[in-house]
Structure formats: C-alpha cells, structure tokens
Design an enzyme around this catalytic site. Sequence first.
Site, PDB file in Angstrom:
ATOM      1  N   TYR A 167      19.207 -68.242 -41.909  1.00  0.00           N
ATOM      2  CA  TYR A 167      18.753 -68.275 -40.520  1.00  0.00           C
ATOM      3  C   TYR A 167      17.232 -68.274 -40.526  1.00  0.00           C
ATOM      4  O   TYR A 167      16.608 -67.329 -41.013  1.00  0.00           O
ATOM      5  CB  TYR A 167      19.286 -67.061 -39.740  1.00  0.00           C
ATOM      6  N   ASP A 248      10.893 -67.315 -46.404  1.00  0.00           N
ATOM      7  CA  ASP A 248      10.936 -66.833 -45.028  1.00  0.00           C
ATOM      8  C   ASP A 248      11.086 -65.311 -45.111  1.00  0.00           C
ATOM      9  O   ASP A 248      12.176 -64.799 -45.355  1.00  0.00           O
ATOM     10  CB  ASP A 248      12.124 -67.480 -44.304  1.00  0.00           C
ATOM     11  N   LYS A 275       7.918 -61.267 -36.119  1.00  0.00           N
ATOM     12  CA  LYS A 275       8.438 -60.001 -35.609  1.00  0.00           C
ATOM     13  C   LYS A 275       7.363 -58.921 -35.525  1.00  0.00           C
ATOM     14  O   LYS A 275       6.412 -59.051 -34.769  1.00  0.00           O
ATOM     15  CB  LYS A 275       9.618 -59.564 -36.476  1.00  0.00           C
TER      16      LYS A 275
END
Length: 432
Positions: A167, A248, A275
Amino acid sequence: MPSTAANSHEAEALDAALAEAREDYVRRNRESQARFMAAAESMPGGNTRTSLFYDPFPLCMLRGEGCRLTDADGHEYLDFLGEFTAGIFGHSPEVLKQAIRAALDDGINLSSHNAIEGKLAERICARFPSMDLLRFTNSGTEANLMALAAALTFTGRRKILVFAGGYHGGVLTFPPGGTPVTVPHDFVVASYNDLEKTLDLVKPHRSELAAILVEPMQGAGGCIPGAPEFLAGLRALADETGAVLIFDEIQTSRLSLGGRQQLLGITPDMTTIGKFFGGGLAFGSFGGRREIMQVFDPRRPSSIGHAGTYNNNSLTMAAGLAAVEQLLTAEALDALNARGDRFRADLNAMFAAKTVPITVSGLGSLMNIHPQGAPQMANAKRSLLFFDLVKAGIYFAPRGLIALSFPIGGQEISAFLNALDGILDARRSLLV
Ligand SMILES: Cc1ncc(COP(=O)(O)O)c(C=O)c1O
C-alpha cells in the site's frame, strides 16, 4: 459430528454472535448513526476516506485528548489506532499546538518560500542518509507518485516493480484483478518476501526496470515485516539492473530515528515519508540521491516540475519542524517501540496461553491482530473482537491494526490486556 457439519455449526454460532454484537453497537451509538446518515446525504456512504468505513456505520469521534477519545454518544475510548500510525503524538501535544499558533500569528501562507521549509528539509536529510535532497508534498500518496516520476525520468525507463499486498496510497495498490483507482503505470507485481519468485518474474524485464517500490514492513497489508534477506536482495537487484530502489517508510520511519533502513543497514536510492513528520498536519516528502533529485532543480533547463500550492504551507512546516526537533527523538521513538515490542509479546502470549489461534504481527509500536483459519471465519472473528473491544472502551482498526502513540503508557496497555482477557474467556468457544 463430521468436521464439515461441525464447521458449519461453528460458522453459524459465530455469525449469530457477530449479528448480536452489531445490533448492540447500533443501540449504543445512535448519535454516531444519525451523523453518519446525515453525511450520507452529501457524501457517498457518508464517507470521504474509505479506510475508515466499517459496517454498519463508523463511530463519529468528537474530541481527543492525549490517548483518549470521546464519541458523539459520550463514550470514552483509549485510542490504540493512533490515526492509522500518523497520530504518534496523541491528540494534544503542547509543542505542536504552540508551533502551529506561532505560525498562524506570522500569517497563513506567504505566497513565497518561508523561513522554515529549508530547516525542516535539513533536519530530515540528517536523519536519513538515503535522502541527500528532498521535496515536500501534502500526502504520502503524492510523495510516492513523485518518487516514481523521479525514478522514471532518471532512468529513462518505465517498468515499476511492486508487491502484492503493498500500500503506497489510495492510487497505488495492487489487488488481484487490478482497480481503476490505481495510476496507470507499467507495474510488475511480485510476491512480498519471496525473493526467488521476484527475481524470476523480473528476469525478462531487467533492462527496463525503472524503480522498485517497497515498504520495509507492509503496513495496510497487515504489519508484515519484510525479511532482511528479501530487502537486501532488492537492494542487490537494483544495483545489478540500475533500477531506483525506493523504500516507502511512510509508516516504518517511526521504528527508529532513521527508520527501518537504519535498523537493517540497507540504504535505498530514494525514501518516502509522511504522516507524523508533518506534526499532525497533512504531509509527505520524497527524497534520495542527489543526482536523482536534481531532476527537480528548476535552475536546470531540463528539469521536471513538482508544483503544489500547499507543498511548503507554513502551518505544516512549523508543526513538522517542532515535531522533528522536539518530539520524534531517538529516545522517544526507542522507548515507544520497546513498549510496542513488549505489548505484542504479551498479546501473543495471552492468545497462546488461552489456546486461541490468533497471532499478532508487526514491529515496534506497529502491529496487527490476525485470527488464523479460513478467510471468512477469520474476518468474522476479527470483527467480533473489534466490536467487543470497542464496547470495552478500546478503539483500534476493524482490520486489526494497532499503532501506539507517545501518551499510551503501562496503565493503558494493562487496560487493553484486561479487556481482552475477559473477552477471550467469554468468547473462547467462538474464537478457537
Ligand atoms: C506505507 C504507506 N504508504 C503511503 C501511504 C499514503 O499516505 P497518505 O495517506 O498520506 O497519502 C500510507 C498511508 O497509510 C502508507 O501506510
């Protein structure tokens, strides 16, 4: 009783318990339901962030303080979800509030470069040796899209190796059969943690490979750590083929001061983060080797663009800098991750002691609960645990994700373990 009959009896009992738990949830959460129904008049499914939805309707939270949440019906929860890993600070860190207030006082967004963006970039580059240069975005998704654009431009190639279950944002997922939401790059989708199969799959494409995009631990995929040999094998594959290895680390950058790459001693060519590095505000960043990132240098005649009104917005830059300098310290991260390791070990020990076939995967402060067995039964068991824990005042993700935040201490962890202990005793026959 033959085992299929026994299985169908178990499935029926589980379904009945789950239906009852859902009905109870509806009865207890009328205000959340009303707000959901009202929102559904103007948003499809009352929802603007797919991962938040669950049946019959998600809770509507009104307030958060520290690691506590209050919903629209006045119930209080311990927040073990931590904004799907982004909320590492809890809900009310004074350091961030002050930084945001100060930035507000200086004027929102100044139609220009500001005094903070360069400092934040410098502090982040210092933490990640893989990032000689970086740029800011408004989300992790965008950071990955831009990292891929950089890799394609730098290599002059088009193929991108990614992994099933990965993801990298809503437009960068690779479910079986595909989805129209995924950006139309030329992806090759391999099996995560299977180096041999991955190498076989890319054999015909080695000279066309522009990028390898991988999470050092699959997050949304269920907190599945990448095996060190697998990730090292991808490093070697990138070296042999000239592809750009992109880690990532949008979730895993919280596993140490320099992310999982530091823990593994593997340096990718590019790294994406997001984030919590925005101090609680919308954020993403991509960076990498100087010669790759220089494709964005606008002083160069052949540069490619990376625009975005809010890329350097003054509130995020200020909150991010305060977070990096004062909150995301090595000591704070190491302590949080050690707490997470102990908590996961305690959870696994409890499931084992009660012989309930559930395991908890993850690393440090990030983890995911996985009931074992056939997918339909496993999903029903996971949902039952979710509704029971929510009723007991423990909030986490229906998919089983738990992400600790700094304000979660021993007392909160004991409360979780005690609630789970009672639920496992009450539901044992349904969960085995
Ligand atoms: C590993 C990973 N990459 C990328 C993203 C996308 O980030 P954002 O939601 O900020 O676009 C996420 C978000 O959950 C993520 O976990």
